[in-house]
Design a protein around this motif. Structure first.
Motif, PDB file in Angstrom:
ATOM      1  N   GLU A 197     -40.078  17.583  44.328  1.00  0.00           N
ATOM      2  CA  GLU A 197     -40.812  17.118  43.149  1.00  0.00           C
ATOM      3  C   GLU A 197     -40.229  17.733  41.883  1.00  0.00           C
ATOM      4  OE1 GLU A 197     -45.327  16.281  42.840  1.00  0.00           O
ATOM      5  OE2 GLU A 197     -45.027  18.331  42.106  1.00  0.00           O
ATOM      6  N   THR A 198     -40.100  16.888  40.860  1.00  0.00           N
ATOM      7  CA  THR A 198     -39.449  17.310  39.624  1.00  0.00           C
ATOM      8  C   THR A 198     -40.182  16.754  38.423  1.00  0.00           C
ATOM      9  OG1 THR A 198     -37.339  17.259  40.794  1.00  0.00           O
ATOM     10  CG2 THR A 198     -37.241  17.351  38.421  1.00  0.00           C
ATOM     11  N   CYS A 199     -40.311  17.556  37.387  1.00  0.00           N
ATOM     12  CA  CYS A 199     -40.927  17.156  36.128  1.00  0.00           C
ATOM     13  C   CYS A 199     -39.946  16.294  35.324  1.00  0.00           C
ATOM     14  CB  CYS A 199     -41.307  18.397  35.335  1.00  0.00           C
ATOM     15  SG  CYS A 199     -42.093  18.050  33.754  1.00  0.00           S
ATOM     16  N   CYS A 252     -39.304  16.378  32.232  1.00  0.00           N
ATOM     17  CA  CYS A 252     -38.518  17.180  31.286  1.00  0.00           C
ATOM     18  C   CYS A 252     -37.301  17.801  31.974  1.00  0.00           C
ATOM     19  CB  CYS A 252     -39.384  18.245  30.630  1.00  0.00           C
ATOM     20  SG  CYS A 252     -40.172  19.381  31.763  1.00  0.00           S
ATOM     21  N   GLU A 253     -37.422  18.159  33.236  1.00  0.00           N
ATOM     22  CA  GLU A 253     -36.279  18.706  33.964  1.00  0.00           C
ATOM     23  C   GLU A 253     -35.225  17.637  34.205  1.00  0.00           C
ATOM     24  OE1 GLU A 253     -38.211  20.262  37.417  1.00  0.00           O
ATOM     25  OE2 GLU A 253     -39.132  21.907  36.308  1.00  0.00           O
ATOM     26  N   ARG A 311     -49.701  13.489  37.723  1.00  0.00           N
ATOM     27  CA  ARG A 311     -49.835  14.116  36.409  1.00  0.00           C
ATOM     28  C   ARG A 311     -50.409  15.523  36.583  1.00  0.00           C
ATOM     29  NH1 ARG A 311     -49.709  12.664  31.335  1.00  0.00           N
ATOM     30  NH2 ARG A 311     -49.549  10.450  31.778  1.00  0.00           N
ATOM     31  N   ASP A 312     -49.850  16.459  35.825  1.00  0.00           N
ATOM     32  CA  ASP A 312     -50.348  17.827  35.780  1.00  0.00           C
ATOM     33  C   ASP A 312     -50.481  18.183  34.303  1.00  0.00           C
ATOM     34  OD1 ASP A 312     -51.084  20.438  36.284  1.00  0.00           O
ATOM     35  OD2 ASP A 312     -49.039  21.106  36.713  1.00  0.00           O
ATOM     36  N   TRP A 358     -47.756  17.014  31.782  1.00  0.00           N
ATOM     37  CA  TRP A 358     -46.498  16.899  32.507  1.00  0.00           C
ATOM     38  C   TRP A 358     -46.612  15.852  33.613  1.00  0.00           C
ATOM     39  CZ3 TRP A 358     -43.234  19.593  29.713  1.00  0.00           C
ATOM     40  CH2 TRP A 358     -43.702  20.707  29.025  1.00  0.00           C
ATOM     41  N   HIS A 369     -44.849  14.548  37.093  1.00  0.00           N
ATOM     42  CA  HIS A 369     -43.963  15.007  38.159  1.00  0.00           C
ATOM     43  C   HIS A 369     -43.689  13.837  39.097  1.00  0.00           C
ATOM     44  CE1 HIS A 369     -44.478  19.314  37.186  1.00  0.00           C
ATOM     45  NE2 HIS A 369     -45.661  18.911  36.772  1.00  0.00           N
ATOM     46  N   CYS A 404     -34.310  23.870  35.982  1.00  0.00           N
ATOM     47  CA  CYS A 404     -35.693  24.096  36.431  1.00  0.00           C
ATOM     48  C   CYS A 404     -36.196  25.474  36.018  1.00  0.00           C
ATOM     49  CB  CYS A 404     -35.800  23.948  37.942  1.00  0.00           C
ATOM     50  SG  CYS A 404     -35.712  22.267  38.513  1.00  0.00           S
ATOM     51  N   SER A 433     -39.288  25.964  33.444  1.00  0.00           N
ATOM     52  CA  SER A 433     -40.486  26.663  33.921  1.00  0.00           C
ATOM     53  C   SER A 433     -40.890  27.759  32.956  1.00  0.00           C
ATOM     54  CB  SER A 433     -40.243  27.256  35.312  1.00  0.00           C
ATOM     55  OG  SER A 433     -40.054  26.236  36.248  1.00  0.00           O
ATOM     56  N   LYS A 440     -42.511  26.107  29.915  1.00  0.00           N
ATOM     57  CA  LYS A 440     -43.869  25.605  30.172  1.00  0.00           C
ATOM     58  C   LYS A 440     -44.901  26.719  30.153  1.00  0.00           C
ATOM     59  CE  LYS A 440     -42.804  21.628  33.089  1.00  0.00           C
ATOM     60  NZ  LYS A 440     -42.938  21.113  34.447  1.00  0.00           N
TER      61      LYS A 440
END
Length: 125
Positions: free
Chosen positions: A32-34, A36-37, A66-67, A70, A72, A111, A115, A118
Motif C-alpha cells: 500500500e502506497t500514498c 504523495c509517495e 482514505r486516511d 491521504w 492510499h 517513503c 512519512s 506527514k
C-alpha cells in the motif's frame, strides 16, 4: 464506467497499455502506497497520478482507502480471476525488469522522507 466483478478484457488491456499506469502498478506491487509517495517517486503531478489511479481502479486492478486527507492505494486483493492472473504475470515481469526494480528502490527512499513530512518530523510508532 463503474468497477465490476467481471472486468471487460478490452478495457483491462487498454488500461495496461499506458506506461505510467504500469509504473504505478509496479510501485503498488511493493504494498500500500500514498498518492504523495507515488507522485514524488515518479516525478509526475498529483492530478495526473490520481487520474491514472482512478482508471486502474475502474479496471479492478487497484483498491483505495482514505486516511484523513491521504489516499492510499494497493493492488486489488478481491479481483476477478482475469485480473488476478494478469497481476501475477505483471509482478513476475516487473521483478525481472531493471528499470522497474530501480523505481521500487527509489520509492523506498521517498517513503521514509514522506512519512517524516506527514508526522511533522516526529518518528511514527
Amino acid at each position: 464506467m463503474k468497477t465490476t466483478e467481471n472486468v471487460q478484457p478490452a478495457f483491462l488491456f487498454k488500461t495496461l497499455s499506458d506506461p505510467t499506469r504500469l509504473r504505478l502498478l509496479n510501485l503498488l506491487a511493493s504494498g500500500e502506497t500514498c498518492v504523495c509517495e507515488l507522485t514524488d517517486t515518479l516525478r509526475v503531478v498529483q492530478p495526473k497520478v490520481s487520474r491514472h489511479l482512478a482508471h486502474l481502479k475502474r479496471a479492478g486492478l487497484v483498491e483505495a482507502r482514505r486516511d484523513g486527507k491521504w489516499m492510499h492505494y494497493r493492488c486489488a486483493t478481491r479481483a476477478d480471476s482475469l485480473v488476478r492472473h494478469v497481476l501475477t504475470g505483471l509482478r513476475e515481469w516487473m521483478a525481472a525488469d531493471h528499470a522497474m526494480n530501480g523505481e521500487r528502490r527509489k520509492r523506498d527512499k521517498v517513503c521514509c522522507r514522506i512519512s517524516r513530512r506527514k508526522t511533522g518530523g516526529r518518528q511514527s510508532k
